[in-house]
Design an enzyme around this catalytic site. Structure first.
Site, PDB file in Angstrom:
ATOM      1  CG  HIS A   9      -1.815  -1.121   1.375  1.00 40.54           C
ATOM      2  ND1 HIS A   9      -1.404  -2.364   1.800  1.00 40.54           N
ATOM      3  CD2 HIS A   9      -3.154  -1.199   1.130  1.00 40.54           C
ATOM      4  CE1 HIS A   9      -2.452  -3.173   1.823  1.00 40.54           C
ATOM      5  NE2 HIS A   9      -3.523  -2.502   1.420  1.00 40.54           N
ATOM      6  CG  HIS A 169      28.041   0.232   7.218  1.00 39.28           C
ATOM      7  ND1 HIS A 169      27.492   0.149   5.959  1.00 39.28           N
ATOM      8  CD2 HIS A 169      29.395   0.204   7.037  1.00 39.28           C
ATOM      9  CE1 HIS A 169      28.468   0.078   5.056  1.00 39.28           C
ATOM     10  NE2 HIS A 169      29.630   0.121   5.688  1.00 39.28           N
TER      11      HIS A 169
END
Length: 324
Positions: A9, A169
């Site tokens: 959506h 990371h």
């Protein structure tokens, strides 16, 4: 290769695809399909059909949708019904799930295999702080202890040594870890070893099943020479800069190749490509590393093509000369 459709959506599917490719690299045969507020079921169904038609292999399709029972899921399910022996749908799309799906396509050839495989990663990616809010799951009384090879005779096997100013990371914790399969991630830095906050954040950023450590350079040299405790251990080493790599190698850490992934720009540095910035000391250090026989693997993520380090250094040197 299994084709992947991300369906949601609103713009969620577009955003998570951008995030996934930022971490894992550009992907082929992946399409984001979104349902906008002004659209209906037939609109997103048509977009899904168009996306499938663009795939190299339309026999193997995996739908990753945002919400079970929502319109994107329902329309994917309608298409899936005619292909359920090959296609698959997984709801609850999150970033760990997507990255795991990208990695799984390297070794798995069916949508069913990938769908079954990515569920645990999607669940493990949901965590929280403070840790005391985490529900406690008691271990079964009959559960056997997981075998460990910690402490076995032998030395580390080095699966990757990487220069990255960001250290541990997303790209390292996901794409490089999936590719190299380390048992330990070791940040080698005198500076970070003195910073308790950064050490804690690095340890918390370790992917499931991998231990993260921060050690000063002299300690890494000692560990590299230890042949009594690290048999079977696969080490991924992270360095902030080439100077630390040079000290480690000169001290006896037996590295053959350095992955050069990211060197942040700062005042006085030149930037010959998008991810690497150098000053004269950096250039001189890479020249010394080359003299010691090290090879350079210049890539941000495993799926990137390798850049030529000699050419990069030449461009950096020319830019520095222009400024002087």
């Amino acid at each position: 290769m299994v084709g992947i459709i991300l369906a949601s959506h609103g713009d969620f599917a577009n955003g998570i695809l951008q995030s996934g490719e930022m971490i894992f690299g550009k992907q082929e045969n992946v399409r984001a399909v979104i349902l906008m507020p002004s659209e209906g079921p037939n609109d997103i169904k048509g977009k899904m059909k168009e996306a499938i038609a663009s795939f190299d292999n339309q026999d193997e399709v995996l739908f990753l949708v945002d919400l079970w029972g929502g319109t994107p899921f329902n329309q994917a399910n309608g298409l899936y019904e005619e292909h359920k022996n090959k296609w698959a749908i997984v709801a609850g799309l999150n970033l760990p799930m997507l990255i795991e799906a990208f990695a799984s396509r390297m070794s798995m050839n069916t949508a069913h295999e990938i769908a079954a495989h990515i569920l645990n990663t999607a669940k493990e990616g949901i965590n929280l702080l403070p840790e005391e809010l985490q529900p406690k799951t008691p271990e079964p009384a009959t559960a056997a202890a997981k075998p460990s090879n910690a402490g076995a005779p032998g030395k580390f096997k080095y699966v990757l040594a990487r220069i990255d100013s960001r250290l541990l990371h997303g790209q390292v914790a996901t794409s490089w870890t999936k590719t190299t399969n380390p048992t330990r991630i070791i940040v080698v830095s005198d500076v970070v070893a003195k910073d308790e906050l950064r050490k804690k954040l690095i340890q918390q950023a370790a992917p499931p099943g991998v231990k993260a450590h921060v050690v000063p350079i002299h300690k890494m040299i000692e560990l590299a020479k230890d042949d009594q405790h690290f048999g079977g251990q696969r080490a991924l080493l992270l360095f902030e800069n080439p100077q630390d790599v040079l000290r480690a190698v000169e001290g006896g850490v037996p590295l053959e190749t350095i992955n050069v992934g990211s060197m942040a720009h700062s005042t006085g540095k030149v930037q010959p490509n998008k991810t690497l910035a150098f000053n004269q000391d950096d250039i001189n250090t890479f020249i010394e590393l080359k003299k010691l026989g090290l090879k350079f693997d210049v890539r941000k993520v495993p799926g990137d093509s390798k850049d030529n380090m000699d050419e990069i250094l030449k461009r950096a040197q020319a830019e520095i000369k222009k400024r002087s």
